[in-house]
Design a protein around this motif. Structure first.
Motif, PDB file in Angstrom:
ATOM      1  N   VAL A   1     -17.730  -3.972  16.786  1.00 48.91           N
ATOM      2  CA  VAL A   1     -18.887  -4.332  16.936  1.00 48.91           C
ATOM      3  C   VAL A   1     -19.121  -5.535  17.797  1.00 48.91           C
ATOM      4  O   VAL A   1     -18.314  -6.584  17.381  1.00 48.91           O
ATOM      5  N   HIS A   2     -19.966  -5.608  18.680  1.00 52.80           N
ATOM      6  CA  HIS A   2     -20.323  -7.016  19.344  1.00 52.80           C
ATOM      7  C   HIS A   2     -21.897  -7.272  19.187  1.00 52.80           C
ATOM      8  O   HIS A   2     -22.500  -6.409  19.514  1.00 52.80           O
ATOM      9  N   THR A   3     -22.188  -8.254  18.639  1.00 49.38           N
ATOM     10  CA  THR A   3     -23.750  -8.510  18.296  1.00 49.38           C
ATOM     11  C   THR A   3     -23.987  -9.880  18.999  1.00 49.38           C
ATOM     12  O   THR A   3     -23.397 -10.888  18.981  1.00 49.38           O
ATOM     13  N   HIS A   4     -25.229 -10.015  19.644  1.00 47.17           N
ATOM     14  CA  HIS A   4     -25.928 -11.214  20.077  1.00 47.17           C
ATOM     15  C   HIS A   4     -26.838 -11.450  19.097  1.00 47.17           C
ATOM     16  O   HIS A   4     -27.800 -10.693  18.533  1.00 47.17           O
ATOM     17  N   ALA A   5     -26.707 -12.625  18.506  1.00 50.56           N
ATOM     18  CA  ALA A   5     -27.766 -13.072  17.499  1.00 50.56           C
ATOM     19  C   ALA A   5     -28.540 -14.296  17.750  1.00 50.56           C
ATOM     20  O   ALA A   5     -28.151 -15.277  18.364  1.00 50.56           O
ATOM     21  N   ASN A   6     -29.969 -14.012  17.887  1.00 58.18           N
ATOM     22  CA  ASN A   6     -30.921 -15.122  18.071  1.00 58.18           C
ATOM     23  C   ASN A   6     -31.242 -16.165  16.829  1.00 58.18           C
ATOM     24  O   ASN A   6     -31.307 -15.663  15.879  1.00 58.18           O
ATOM     25  N   LEU A   7     -30.676 -17.395  17.223  1.00 60.40           N
ATOM     26  CA  LEU A   7     -30.958 -18.415  16.428  1.00 60.40           C
ATOM     27  C   LEU A   7     -32.134 -19.180  16.379  1.00 60.40           C
ATOM     28  O   LEU A   7     -32.536 -20.061  15.522  1.00 60.40           O
ATOM     29  N   GLY A   8     -33.081 -19.158  17.378  1.00 56.97           N
ATOM     30  CA  GLY A   8     -34.234 -19.624  17.676  1.00 56.97           C
ATOM     31  C   GLY A   8     -33.738 -21.017  18.391  1.00 56.97           C
ATOM     32  O   GLY A   8     -32.587 -21.354  18.960  1.00 56.97           O
ATOM     33  N   ALA A   9     -34.748 -21.812  18.193  1.00 56.68           N
ATOM     34  CA  ALA A   9     -34.550 -23.580  18.950  1.00 56.68           C
ATOM     35  C   ALA A   9     -33.875 -24.130  17.991  1.00 56.68           C
ATOM     36  O   ALA A   9     -33.064 -25.196  18.743  1.00 56.68           O
ATOM     37  N   TYR A  10     -33.716 -24.146  16.908  1.00 54.80           N
ATOM     38  CA  TYR A  10     -32.972 -25.233  16.095  1.00 54.80           C
ATOM     39  C   TYR A  10     -32.019 -24.214  14.971  1.00 54.80           C
ATOM     40  O   TYR A  10     -32.623 -23.209  14.428  1.00 54.80           O
ATOM     41  N   LEU A  11     -31.226 -24.861  14.315  1.00 55.30           N
ATOM     42  CA  LEU A  11     -30.425 -24.373  13.355  1.00 55.30           C
ATOM     43  C   LEU A  11     -31.143 -24.456  12.042  1.00 55.30           C
ATOM     44  O   LEU A  11     -31.252 -25.662  11.511  1.00 55.30           O
ATOM     45  N   SER A  12     -31.635 -23.471  11.305  1.00 57.62           N
ATOM     46  CA  SER A  12     -32.273 -23.495  10.029  1.00 57.62           C
ATOM     47  C   SER A  12     -31.138 -23.493   9.110  1.00 57.62           C
ATOM     48  O   SER A  12     -30.102 -23.495   9.263  1.00 57.62           O
ATOM     49  N   THR A  13     -31.698 -23.590   7.797  1.00 51.15           N
ATOM     50  CA  THR A  13     -30.833 -23.996   6.655  1.00 51.15           C
ATOM     51  C   THR A  13     -29.717 -23.154   6.692  1.00 51.15           C
ATOM     52  O   THR A  13     -28.417 -23.613   6.277  1.00 51.15           O
ATOM     53  N   PHE A  14     -29.722 -21.877   6.664  1.00 43.55           N
ATOM     54  CA  PHE A  14     -28.816 -20.918   6.454  1.00 43.55           C
ATOM     55  C   PHE A  14     -28.657 -19.936   7.677  1.00 43.55           C
ATOM     56  O   PHE A  14     -27.761 -18.926   7.627  1.00 43.55           O
ATOM     57  N   ALA A  15     -29.355 -20.468   8.726  1.00 43.86           N
ATOM     58  CA  ALA A  15     -29.198 -19.598   9.972  1.00 43.86           C
ATOM     59  C   ALA A  15     -27.847 -19.143  10.528  1.00 43.86           C
ATOM     60  O   ALA A  15     -27.654 -18.042  10.998  1.00 43.86           O
ATOM     61  N   SER A  16     -26.869 -20.032  10.610  1.00 41.71           N
ATOM     62  CA  SER A  16     -25.493 -19.807  11.045  1.00 41.71           C
ATOM     63  C   SER A  16     -24.699 -18.829  10.210  1.00 41.71           C
ATOM     64  O   SER A  16     -24.149 -17.949  10.894  1.00 41.71           O
TER      65      SER A  16
END
Length: 790
Positions: free
Chosen positions: A321-336
């Motif tokens: 599997v290869h996935t592109h994940a959108n994190l938005g403009a900033y890293l939120s608390t558990f985003a990563s």
């Protein structure tokens, strides 16, 4: 006490009505917006209208002179005085280097990075005055091109200096060489491209904050609509404010829904807390719904390519599997963590796939931050697996149930190739029960009846598994967690025998005040009405990690059970003294202490009174009182699983999809309150169907404007969109917590999207439609039919 014995106690398995509903249904709830404090002012945020721009200047002169304005704060006021709003999970690249972690300010000072980014905070005597003054704040922007498409982010303008190519991390899991070798020798390879659409949380209660500062004690009291007040306090004080933690009290009162979007430390919380301390007064803010659409953390937003290698009989050999994940403009608390640890580790699903390899690229874009939303990584994993497995069956000439049954895990514990070890389960039982409950045998007749009306009918399967509890701490820490993931519970027995429980878990609709009361009442032989549950206040409860990841009962409840073990052990010593026996000979059941082999007995209430009125008490051995605290850090995750079956009927002339039948069979382990569990499943299924058929967060690719920023453009599911659901349960108790529970809060949202889309595609197969992305709106379905016929 083991799970088997616990499951047989009184009150366990009873559908008691929720204790908290009395206040909720009569308008007596106490939400953050209901709280008004002395010397209270109102805050209102000036937000960026641009998706990406330099801030050349912020002119607050006119706004500051307007009636009622106390002060206008800008990013320049906070610069150098506050730390970055932190991300709570560190992800590392394959070479060991850390992810890119740009500075996240509470108020933007040099650049804005998405529409809705906070630029200034106006504090005034009234909300209307604050709004009026906000309109007078003049910001001079130099517009820059936004970054919206993840696949083009690498070549777009840099949102952060720390990430010049907008790339946050590359995360991998699995044995790539072994997977590649398996693919090279496979009899058949199935490939699938998928989009997991962006979702915008819409809890009934928007985010809200009311914070005040006491100059005399140098203490802050923060009321906030949040799912984990202790974590909010920890992040706020230790990482951003650098204040002593004990000087900040965080209170999350009644919270009207969270679904993950209220886990995080938001920029608004930081700015308002700073403002209250600077001004020496209370500052209140409640988000308007338009603000929520713009600035609440969004969910999902993946683009993936998946492949499955099989032998000639349809047995799975390997998946990549290869996935592109959108994190938005900033890293939120558990985003990563959401598209990595909580996603990649679930890609084995319910299947005996020997090898799995996954790569995830995380990207910064000019959109609202993306973080946990109901299920948080597990819905994304289940959608990919279950769509892929169904496609495998179609290409191999096998039915949806047969391809699954051939590959189900049957021996437990089972070590997956992606780190997790499932302790128990019965996937065949879930499938078999679901097929009976769904009357799969009668499907062909129903399909023929639909065809006679000019409609297309399809059936879709989904056999999901999830990892709940978000523990143990040592494993989570090794995977990048920057906090422990234990839970705490305190049990305070009063002299009259009634009990107050203080839990680090937080209830925002789950029914903890009932379920936890049942748990305690069952152990101590009490009526649940004799048990009160206290949560959501760092000034009253032990340190706790809050509620998310369906961890409340399996982790928070287990901490309470450990405290009850201590209560029972001490109470037995008191009872033994009263009955002139050895505590080794004392037994406790149904609220009574007895001496083995005799007719001696003492009720729990008498022991409780004796503990606080110690006239006849073993003071040489025991302290007075009956109050115990325990912390619980589990040894493994829990693994709820199940099979969902959906039937849809589609009008090919209009593309309208009608869900005609929906069946769930879940394995949640031991269930304390079936009614509450069924409510959780209902809600989760509706949210999952909303994603599958209706909901879609969309940004304009050129301007970066949120096009689905209101209920006019973002469709929410309603009760009349769905049939009555058929629910069933299988029970294989969790082997490593004393309750045997696995968690139920997110399952519905995990298992339902692939079941719905598989049903839609099954209905459209005869028309030549091969694939469709969520949401399967009438237009998308109609267009897919037209394209297939072109």
């Amino acid at each position: 006490m083991g799970a088997t014995a616990f499951a047989k106690l009184p009150h366990i398995g009873e559908s008691l009505k929720r204790k908290e509903d009395q206040r909720f249904l009569t308008g007596a709830g106490n939400y953050t917006d209901d709280i008004n404090l002395a010397n209270q002012k109102y805050g209102y945020f000036v937000r960026s209208p641009h998706a990406h721009a330099h801030i050349k200047a912020v002119d607050t002169a006119e706004a500051a002179q307007m009636p009622g304005v106390v002060r206008v704060f800008t990013g320049a006021d906070l610069e150098g005085k506050l730390g970055s709003i932190p991300c709570g999970w560190l992800i590392s690249n394959p070479d060991g280097s850390p992810m890119k972690e740009p500075f996240h300010a509470a108020l933007a000072s040099k650049k804005v990075r998405y529409v809705g980014d906070q630029v200034a905070l106006v504090v005034a005597d009234t909300l209307e005055q604050a709004k009026n003054a906000a309109e007078a704040v003049v910001v001079d922007y130099e517009e820059l091109a936004p970054v919206i498409d993840m696949k083009k982010a690498k070549d777009g303008p840099a949102l952060h200096d720390e990430a010049p190519d907008n790339h946050c991390y590359l995360w991998t899991l699995g044995d790539k060489a072994a997977v590649d070798a398996a693919f090279a020798g496979a009899a058949h390879v199935t490939q699938l491209d998928l989009v997991n659409n962006r979702l915008i949380p819409n809890a009934m209660e928007p985010r809200a904050v009311n914070v005040t500062y006491n100059r005399a004690s140098d203490e802050v009291e923060l009321y906030v609509a949040n799912q984990n007040p202790h974590v909010e306090r920890l992040l706020l004080t230790a990482f951003v404010m650098q204040w002593p933690e004990h000087k900040v009290r965080v209170i999350a009162p009644d919270v009207g829904g969270g679904f993950g979007s209220k886990i995080f430390l938001y920029a608004e919380d930081v700015a308002l807390t700073w403002a209250a301390r600077q001004l020496g007064c209370a500052v209140k803010w409640t988000a308007e719904r338009s603000e929520s659409f713009l600035s609440d953390a969004h969910g999902r937003d993946h683009i993936s390519h998946a492949e499955m290698a099989m032998d000639k009989d349809g047995k799975f050999l390997a998946m990549r599997v290869h996935t592109h994940a959108n994190l938005g403009a900033y890293l939120s608390t558990f985003a990563s963590a959401i598209p990595t640890i909580l996603y990649g580790t679930l890609l084995a699903g319910q299947y005996t796939t020997p090898q799995v390899y996954v790569e995830v690229d995380g990207w910064f874009t000019s959109t609202a931050p993306v973080d946990a939303y109901r299920g948080a990584g597990r819905p994304e994993a289940a959608y990919l697996i279950e769509r892929l497995v169904t496609r495998c069956g179609w290409e191999m000439g096998l039915s949806q149930d047969e391809i699954r049954k051939r590959n189900f895990i049957t021996q437990f514990p089972y070590q997956t190739p992606v780190a997790l070890q499932y302790d128990t389960g019965d996937f065949h039982a879930c499938m078999n029960d679901a097929q009976k409950l769904a009357d799969v045998a009668g499907f062909d007749a129903r399909r023929a009846a639909s065809e006679a009306k000019g409609l297309k009918r399809g059936i879709g399967y989904s056999s999901y598994i999830e990892a709940c509890g978000l523990a143990p701490s040592n494993i989570a820490g090794a995977l990048g967690a920057r906090a422990g993931l234990f839970e705490a519970g305190e049990v305070r027995v009063h002299p009259t025998g009634s009990v107050t429980v203080f839990t680090g878990s937080h209830s925002h609709g789950q029914g903890h005040e009932t379920t936890f009361a049942q748990l305690v009442a069952a152990r101590l032989g009490l009526d649940p009405e004799q048990v009160d549950i206290v949560h959501g206040d760092t000034g009253r409860i032990p340190f706790g990690m809050g509620t998310y990841g369906s961890r409340s009962l399996s982790v928070g409840g287990a901490a309470i059970m450990k405290a009850l073990d201590k209560i029972e052990a001490k109470a037995k010593k008191i009872a033994a003294h009263l009955m002139e026996a050895s505590d080794a000979d004392v037994e406790f059941a149904n609220g009574e202490f007895t001496v083995k082999g005799t007719d001696k007995k003492v009720p729990f209430a008498q022991v409780a009174l004796t503990a606080y009125v110690p006239h006849n008490y073993p003071l040489d051995k025991l302290e007075p009182g009956l109050n115990e605290t325990a912390f619980y850090d589990p040894t493994n995750f829990t693994y709820p699983a199940g099979t969902y079956i959906c039937e849809v009927e589609i009008d090919p002339q209009t593309g309208v999809v009608r869900v005609d039948r929906f069946t769930t069979v879940d394995d949640f382990g031991v269930i304390v309150n079936p009614m509450i569990v069924e409510g959780q499943v209902h809600g989760g299924v509706v949210q999952g169907m909303g994603q599958a058929l209706m909901e879609h967060g969309v940004y304009d690719p050129d301007s970066g404007q949120l096009l689905s920023g209101s209920y006019m453009d973002y469709t929410m599911p309603r009760a009349d969109d769905f049939p009555a659901f058929k629910l069933g349960h299988v029970c294989t108790p969790c082997t490593h917590n004393p309750i045997g529970s696995k968690g139920c809060g997110e399952a519905g949202a995990i298992g339902s999207p692939p079941a719905v889309i598989n049903a839609v595609l099954d209905a459209l197969k005869s028309l030549g439609v091969q694939d469709i992305d969520m949401p399967a709106t009438p237009y998308r379905v109609w267009q897919a039919i037209q394209n297939a016929n072109a």
